[in-house]
Motif scaffolding. Structure first.
Motif, short mmCIF file in Angstrom:
data_model
loop_
_atom_site.label_atom_id
_atom_site.label_comp_id
_atom_site.label_asym_id
_atom_site.label_seq_id
_atom_site.Cartn_x
_atom_site.Cartn_y
_atom_site.Cartn_z
N MET A 188 0.83 -1.20 0.00
CA MET A 188 0.00 0.00 0.00
C MET A 188 0.87 1.25 0.00
SD MET A 188 -3.07 -1.08 -0.15
CE MET A 188 -3.88 0.47 0.07
N TYR A 189 0.43 2.24 -0.75
CA TYR A 189 1.07 3.55 -0.72
C TYR A 189 0.51 4.28 0.49
CZ TYR A 189 1.70 8.47 -1.92
OH TYR A 189 2.00 9.81 -1.89
N ILE A 190 1.34 4.45 1.51
CA ILE A 190 0.90 5.11 2.73
C ILE A 190 1.95 6.14 3.14
CG2 ILE A 190 -0.69 3.43 3.73
CD1 ILE A 190 1.65 2.11 5.09
N GLY A 191 1.72 7.34 2.74
CA GLY A 191 2.64 8.41 3.12
C GLY A 191 3.47 8.92 1.97
N SER A 192 4.74 9.12 2.25
CA SER A 192 5.61 9.73 1.25
C SER A 192 6.68 8.74 0.80
CB SER A 192 6.25 10.98 1.83
OG SER A 192 6.95 10.64 3.01
N ASN A 193 7.67 9.27 0.11
CA ASN A 193 8.79 8.47 -0.40
C ASN A 193 8.31 7.36 -1.33
OD1 ASN A 193 10.67 10.02 0.98
ND2 ASN A 193 10.45 8.80 2.81
N ALA A 194 7.57 7.74 -2.32
CA ALA A 194 7.08 6.80 -3.31
C ALA A 194 7.41 7.32 -4.70
CB ALA A 194 5.57 6.62 -3.18
N LEU A 195 7.53 6.42 -5.62
CA LEU A 195 7.82 6.75 -7.01
C LEU A 195 6.70 6.18 -7.87
CD1 LEU A 195 9.96 7.87 -9.02
CD2 LEU A 195 10.92 5.57 -9.07
N PHE A 196 6.16 7.00 -8.77
CA PHE A 196 5.06 6.58 -9.63
C PHE A 196 5.42 6.80 -11.09
CE2 PHE A 196 3.24 8.07 -5.67
CZ PHE A 196 2.36 7.04 -5.35
N ARG A 197 4.93 5.95 -11.95
CA ARG A 197 5.03 6.21 -13.38
C ARG A 197 3.98 7.26 -13.73
NH1 ARG A 197 5.77 0.62 -16.75
NH2 ARG A 197 7.65 -0.04 -15.66
N THR A 236 -7.76 9.93 3.30
CA THR A 236 -6.63 9.01 3.09
C THR A 236 -6.29 8.96 1.60
OG1 THR A 236 -8.18 7.16 2.96
CG2 THR A 236 -7.15 7.58 5.10
N GLU A 237 -5.90 10.12 1.06
CA GLU A 237 -5.62 10.21 -0.37
C GLU A 237 -4.48 9.31 -0.80
OE1 GLU A 237 -2.93 12.88 1.70
OE2 GLU A 237 -5.11 12.79 1.77
N ASP A 238 -3.52 9.08 0.09
CA ASP A 238 -2.41 8.19 -0.27
C ASP A 238 -2.90 6.76 -0.47
OD1 ASP A 238 -2.99 7.95 2.44
OD2 ASP A 238 -0.91 7.98 3.10
N MET A 239 -3.64 6.25 0.48
CA MET A 239 -4.14 4.88 0.38
C MET A 239 -5.14 4.75 -0.77
SD MET A 239 -5.77 2.53 3.37
CE MET A 239 -4.26 1.88 4.08
N ALA A 240 -6.00 5.72 -0.96
CA ALA A 240 -6.97 5.67 -2.06
C ALA A 240 -6.25 5.67 -3.41
CB ALA A 240 -7.94 6.86 -1.97
N THR A 241 -5.19 6.46 -3.54
CA THR A 241 -4.41 6.48 -4.78
C THR A 241 -3.80 5.10 -5.04
OG1 THR A 241 -3.92 8.83 -4.53
CG2 THR A 241 -2.46 7.56 -5.97
N GLY A 242 -3.21 4.51 -4.02
CA GLY A 242 -2.62 3.18 -4.16
C GLY A 242 -3.65 2.14 -4.56
N MET A 243 -4.83 2.22 -3.99
CA MET A 243 -5.88 1.25 -4.32
C MET A 243 -6.35 1.43 -5.76
SD MET A 243 -7.88 1.33 -0.68
CE MET A 243 -9.07 0.04 -1.03
N LEU A 244 -6.45 2.67 -6.22
CA LEU A 244 -6.83 2.91 -7.61
C LEU A 244 -5.78 2.36 -8.57
CD1 LEU A 244 -8.21 6.56 -7.35
CD2 LEU A 244 -9.52 4.50 -7.93
N THR A 275 2.46 -3.05 -7.84
CA THR A 275 3.19 -2.23 -6.88
C THR A 275 4.38 -3.03 -6.37
OG1 THR A 275 1.80 -3.01 -5.06
CG2 THR A 275 1.13 -0.96 -6.14
N VAL A 276 5.44 -2.34 -6.03
CA VAL A 276 6.66 -2.99 -5.57
C VAL A 276 7.17 -2.25 -4.35
CG1 VAL A 276 9.03 -3.62 -6.16
CG2 VAL A 276 7.25 -3.70 -7.91
N PHE A 277 7.51 -2.99 -3.31
CA PHE A 277 8.09 -2.41 -2.10
C PHE A 277 9.60 -2.53 -2.19
CE2 PHE A 277 9.66 -3.04 2.30
CZ PHE A 277 9.38 -1.77 2.78
N VAL A 278 10.29 -1.43 -2.02
CA VAL A 278 11.76 -1.40 -2.03
C VAL A 278 12.20 -1.14 -0.60
CG1 VAL A 278 13.81 -0.28 -2.94
CG2 VAL A 278 11.79 -0.55 -4.39
N ASN A 279 12.78 -2.13 0.02
CA ASN A 279 13.15 -2.02 1.44
C ASN A 279 14.54 -1.39 1.59
OD1 ASN A 279 13.19 -2.19 4.17
ND2 ASN A 279 13.09 -4.41 4.28
N LYS A 280 14.64 -0.13 1.17
CA LYS A 280 15.86 0.65 1.31
C LYS A 280 15.49 2.06 1.72
CE LYS A 280 18.53 -1.75 -2.22
NZ LYS A 280 19.27 -1.60 -3.47
N VAL A 281 16.32 2.66 2.52
CA VAL A 281 16.10 4.07 2.89
C VAL A 281 16.53 4.91 1.70
CG1 VAL A 281 16.72 5.92 4.46
CG2 VAL A 281 16.45 3.59 5.33
#
Length: 77
Positions: free
Chosen positions: A15-24, A40-48, A56-62
């Motif tokens: 889920m896209y929750i918050g910041s630090n995300a990259l989108f096409r 919850t615009e972040d979560m709604a965007t991710g769900m759309l 969606t891909v989770f990148v486990n790096k700071v």
């Protein structure tokens, strides 16, 4: 959240929750941009994004660091 999102990544359930995300750009254009009119615009965007067939891909790096408000009063400012 890192452990939870990493586990959900196996099922395209990150889920896209918050910041630090990259989108096409194409993805956002296809869904009409970021969701608005909801608290919850972040979560709604991710769900759309996922509902429209995008993966969606989770990148486990700071990738970014920053500061947060130290008190509730500062958060409200």
């Amino acid at each position: 959240m890192r452990l939870i999102e990493e586990a959900k990544d196996r099922f395209n359930a990150t889920m896209y929750i918050g910041s630090n995300a990259l989108f096409r750009r194409q993805t956002l254009e296809e869904i009409g941009g970021f969701a608005t009119g909801v608290i919850t615009e972040d979560m709604a965007t991710g769900m759309l994004i996922q509902a429209n067939g995008w993966e969606t891909v989770f990148v486990n790096k700071v990738l970014a660091v920053g500061l947060v408000p130290e008190t509730y009063r500062n958060l409200l400012k």
